[in-house]
Motif scaffolding. Structure first.
Motif, short mmCIF file in Angstrom:
data_model
loop_
_atom_site.label_atom_id
_atom_site.label_comp_id
_atom_site.label_asym_id
_atom_site.label_seq_id
_atom_site.Cartn_x
_atom_site.Cartn_y
_atom_site.Cartn_z
N UNK A 96 23.45 77.63 5.43
CA UNK A 96 23.56 78.83 6.24
C UNK A 96 24.87 78.92 6.98
N UNK A 97 25.89 78.18 6.54
CA UNK A 97 27.22 78.22 7.15
C UNK A 97 28.09 79.16 6.34
N UNK A 98 28.73 80.09 7.00
CA UNK A 98 29.46 81.15 6.32
C UNK A 98 30.95 81.09 6.62
N UNK A 99 31.76 81.07 5.56
CA UNK A 99 33.21 81.03 5.73
C UNK A 99 33.77 82.44 5.73
N UNK A 100 34.76 82.66 6.58
CA UNK A 100 35.53 83.91 6.63
C UNK A 100 36.98 83.51 6.37
N UNK A 101 37.61 84.13 5.37
CA UNK A 101 38.95 83.71 4.98
C UNK A 101 40.03 84.46 5.75
N UNK A 102 41.12 83.73 6.04
CA UNK A 102 42.27 84.32 6.71
C UNK A 102 43.55 83.84 6.01
N UNK A 103 44.63 84.57 6.23
CA UNK A 103 45.90 84.29 5.57
C UNK A 103 46.79 83.48 6.51
N UNK A 104 47.13 82.24 6.17
CA UNK A 104 47.95 81.44 7.08
C UNK A 104 49.36 81.99 7.28
N UNK A 105 49.77 82.92 6.42
CA UNK A 105 51.07 83.57 6.61
C UNK A 105 50.97 84.80 7.51
N UNK A 106 49.76 85.15 7.91
CA UNK A 106 49.51 86.29 8.79
C UNK A 106 48.59 85.84 9.91
N UNK A 107 49.17 85.36 11.00
CA UNK A 107 48.37 84.78 12.09
C UNK A 107 47.38 85.80 12.63
N UNK A 108 47.75 87.07 12.64
CA UNK A 108 46.85 88.11 13.15
C UNK A 108 45.56 88.18 12.33
N UNK A 109 45.59 87.73 11.07
CA UNK A 109 44.38 87.77 10.26
C UNK A 109 43.32 86.80 10.79
N UNK A 110 43.75 85.73 11.45
CA UNK A 110 42.79 84.83 12.08
C UNK A 110 42.15 85.50 13.30
N UNK A 111 42.96 86.21 14.07
CA UNK A 111 42.41 86.93 15.22
C UNK A 111 41.41 87.98 14.79
N UNK A 112 41.73 88.71 13.72
CA UNK A 112 40.83 89.76 13.24
C UNK A 112 39.52 89.18 12.70
N UNK A 113 39.55 87.94 12.26
CA UNK A 113 38.36 87.34 11.65
C UNK A 113 37.37 86.79 12.68
N UNK A 114 37.78 86.69 13.94
CA UNK A 114 36.91 86.13 14.97
C UNK A 114 35.76 87.09 15.29
N UNK A 115 34.54 86.54 15.32
CA UNK A 115 33.35 87.28 15.72
C UNK A 115 32.56 86.42 16.70
N UNK A 116 31.49 86.97 17.30
CA UNK A 116 30.67 86.14 18.19
C UNK A 116 30.03 84.94 17.48
N UNK A 117 29.96 84.97 16.14
CA UNK A 117 29.37 83.85 15.40
C UNK A 117 30.38 82.79 15.01
N UNK A 118 31.66 83.02 15.31
CA UNK A 118 32.70 82.06 14.92
C UNK A 118 32.58 80.78 15.75
N UNK A 119 32.57 79.63 15.07
CA UNK A 119 32.43 78.34 15.76
C UNK A 119 33.59 77.38 15.51
N UNK A 120 34.50 77.70 14.59
CA UNK A 120 35.63 76.81 14.31
C UNK A 120 36.66 77.53 13.45
N UNK A 121 37.88 76.99 13.45
CA UNK A 121 38.94 77.42 12.55
C UNK A 121 39.42 76.19 11.79
N UNK A 122 39.62 76.34 10.48
CA UNK A 122 39.99 75.22 9.61
C UNK A 122 41.25 75.57 8.83
N UNK A 123 42.25 74.67 8.89
CA UNK A 123 43.49 74.84 8.12
C UNK A 123 43.94 73.48 7.59
N UNK A 124 44.88 73.51 6.67
CA UNK A 124 45.58 72.30 6.23
C UNK A 124 46.98 72.32 6.81
N UNK A 125 47.48 71.18 7.28
CA UNK A 125 48.82 71.12 7.86
C UNK A 125 49.88 71.43 6.81
#
Length: 426
Positions: free
Chosen positions: A127-156
Motif C-alpha cells: 500500500x506504499x505509493x510512489x510519486x515521480x519527480x524530475x531531479x533536473x526540475x526541483x519544482x517538480x518535487x514541490x508539486x508532488x508533495x501532498x498530505x500523504x507524502x512521508x519521504x523523498x528519495x533520490x540517488x546522489x
C-alpha cells in the motif's frame, strides 16, 4: 591522547574495530554463529526489552556486522547504521518505518532500474505509493508533495547515467514538507559525497557495489543522520508512538538521535528478516579498507575513458559529469570535487543494435549486471536492467535504446581504452 579527529582513510581502516579481546586477532573475526549466550535471566530480559545493548540472535545483530555498521556510520557522518542483506532490503526496511498503507513517497525518476521496479510494483503490495519527480526540475518535487507524502528519495549520483543530484535543493523541499530526505549514496560512496552534510536524513547503500568493491558479496546498509524530529507532528507512529512489542517504549523518545537506526533493527530487521551474513560483512569490511585508494583510481580512469569516448566517431554523446561540457559538471564540482564517480553512459550512433553488438565484442570489460567492481563492467540497460520499462520511461531514466553503461574499474586505463577502441571499430 590526541584530540585530532581521524581522517577518512584512517576511519576506512579502523572505525568500529578493535583487536579481538579473547584471541588478540587484529582483523575483525567472522562470528559465524546463529545465537549468543546470556549471562543470566535478567541479562536476557534486559536485551529483549531494549533496556541494554548486546547480542541475541544474528538475524537481529552480530559482532562482525556491528563493526561494519559503525564503520559506515563513521564514514558517512551518521549517528548509527544497520547492515542488511542487500541494497533492496535496505530500501524495504527504511520504508517500513516511514509508511503506512495509502501513504506516498516522492522519488527521482533517474534511479537504478531495479529501484524503479521495486517502487512501482513491489511496494504496491504494502500500500506504499510512489510519486515521480524530475531531479533536473526541483519544482517538480514541490508539486508532488501532498498530505500523504512521508519521504523523498533520490540517488546522489544517479544510475545509470551518472548525473549529479542537487541534494541541498531537494533537502530544502523536504524540510518545507516536513519529511525526511533519503539519499542512495551507492555510486558516490562517502569518499566522493557525504549526503548528510548536504541535508540528507537517511543514507542507504548497496554494499555490493563500491564499498565492498570486489564483486564477491551482496549487502546493504542504512545510515541514520540523527537529524530528523520523528515526534514533531505524529506522521511517523512507528517511532513516536508506544510500541506494544516492547512494553510501550517510544523509540524516538528513548533513543533520540539514533532512534531511526534502532527502529530499522528492532522492528524491520527483526520481523522482515533480511539479515546480512557475517561472512559477507567480513568481506565488505576488507573492501572498505581500500575504498579511498580504489575510488580515486576509479574516478581518474573514468574521466580518461569518457574523454576518449567523447572524441570517437562511433559515439553520439557521452554523459559523464566529470567532463567540462557536461550539464552536470557544475554540480559535480560542488558535490564531488574529488571525482564524478566511475559509472556513466554513452550513446552510440547505431542505436539499439549497436549497443547490443558492442557489449559482445569487448574482451577486457565484463558484460554483467553490476557496478562498483575492481574490474571494468559493461551493460546495455535497455535490453537488461531497464528492460521492464517502456521506451518513454527508459529515456526518462537515462537508459534509452542507444545507451551503454560502463562501470570503470582499476585496471590500466590504456588497456581499457584499447578494448573499447577495438570493439567500437569492429
Amino acid at each position: 591522547m590526541s584530540d585530532r579527529l581521524p581522517g577518512f582513510s584512517t576511519l576506512a581502516v579502523h572505525a568500529g574495530a578493535q583487536p579481538d579481546p579473547t584471541t588478540g586477532a587484529r582483523a575483525t573475526p567472522i562470528y559465524q554463529t546463529t545465537s549468543f549466550v546470556f549471562n543470566d535471566a535478567d541479562h536476557a530480559a534486559s536485551l529483549f526489552g531494549l533496556q541494554s545493548f548486546g547480542n541475541i540472535y544474528t538475524r537481529i545483530g552480530n559482532p562482525t556486522n556491528a563493526v561494519l555498521e559503525e564503520r559506515v556510520a563513521a564514514l558517512e557522518g551518521g549517528t548509527a547504521a544497520l547492515a542488511v542483506a542487500s541494497g533492496h532490503a535496505a530500501q524495504v526496511v527504511v520504508m517500513q518505518q516511514l509508511l503506512q498503507p495509502g501513504d506516498e513517497f516522492i522519488a527521482a525518476r533517474k534511479l537504478y532500474g531495479g529501484s524503479i521496479n521495486q517502487f512501482t510494483h513491489s511496494f504496491k503490495s504494502f500500500g506504499w505509493n510512489v510519486v515521480w519527480a524530475d531531479p533536473d526540475d526541483i519544482a517538480s518535487f514541490e508539486r508532488a508533495v501532498t498530505p500523504r507524502t512521508k519521504a523523498i528519495f533520490v540517488e546522489s549520483i544517479a544510475n545509470p547515467g551518472g548525473s549529479i543530484t542537487d541534494i541541498e535543493a531537494i533537502s530544502t523541499v523536504a524540510r518545507k514538507a516536513g519529511v525526511p530526505l533519503i539519499v542512495d549514496n551507492t555510486l558516490a560512496t562517502p569518499y566522493l559525497i557525504k549526503p548528510i552534510d548536504h541535508g540528507a536524513d537517511i543514507v542507504v547503500h548497496s554494499l555490493t557495489k563500491f564499498l565492498g568493491g570486489h564483486g564477491n558479496s551482496i549487502g546493504g546498509v542504512i545510515v541514520d543522520a540523527g537529524t530528523f524530529d520523528w515526534s514533531k507532528d505524529g506522521k511517523y507512529p512507528m517511532l513516536s508512538e508506544p510500541r506494544p512489542e516492547y512494553h510501550g517504549i517510544k523509540l524516538h523518545e528513548t533513543f533520540g538521535n539514533f532512534a531511526f537506526a534502532i527502529a530499522c533493527r528492532v522492528l524491520g530487521l527483526r520481523d522482515l528478516g533480511p539479515a546480512l551474513s557475517p561472512f559477507n560483512a567480513f568481506l565488505i569490511l576488507t573492501g572498505i579498507e581500500t575504498l579511498p585508494l580504489r575510488m580515486q583510481k576509479h574516478c581518474d580512469n573514468a574521466k580518461a575513458i569518457a574523454e576518449f569516448l567523447s572524441g570517437h566517431s562511433a559515439v553520439a554523446s557521452v554523459s559523464y559529469a566529470g567532463l567540462a561540457g557536461d550539464r552536470y559538471n557544475q554540480l559535480a564540482r560542488k558535490y564531488a570535487p574529488k571525482g564524478a564517480g566511475a559509472v556513466f553512459t554513452f550513446s552510440l550512433k547505431g542505436g539499439y543494435d549497436a549497443g547490443v553488438s558492442l557489449v559482445s565484442k569487448l574482451t577486457l570489460f565484463s558484460h554483467l549486471a553490476n557496478v562498483g567492481d575492481t574490474r571494468s563492467l559493461v551493460i546495455h540497460p535497455a535490453s537488461t536492467t531497464h528492460s521492464q520499462l517502456d521506451d518513454a520511461a527508459k529515456v526518462k531514466s537515462g537508459a534509452g535504446p542507444d545507451v551503454v553503461r560502463l562501470s570503470i574499474g582499476i585496471e590500466d586505463k590504456e588497456d581499457l581504452i584499447a578494448d573499447l577502441d577495438q570493439a567500437l571499430g569492429a
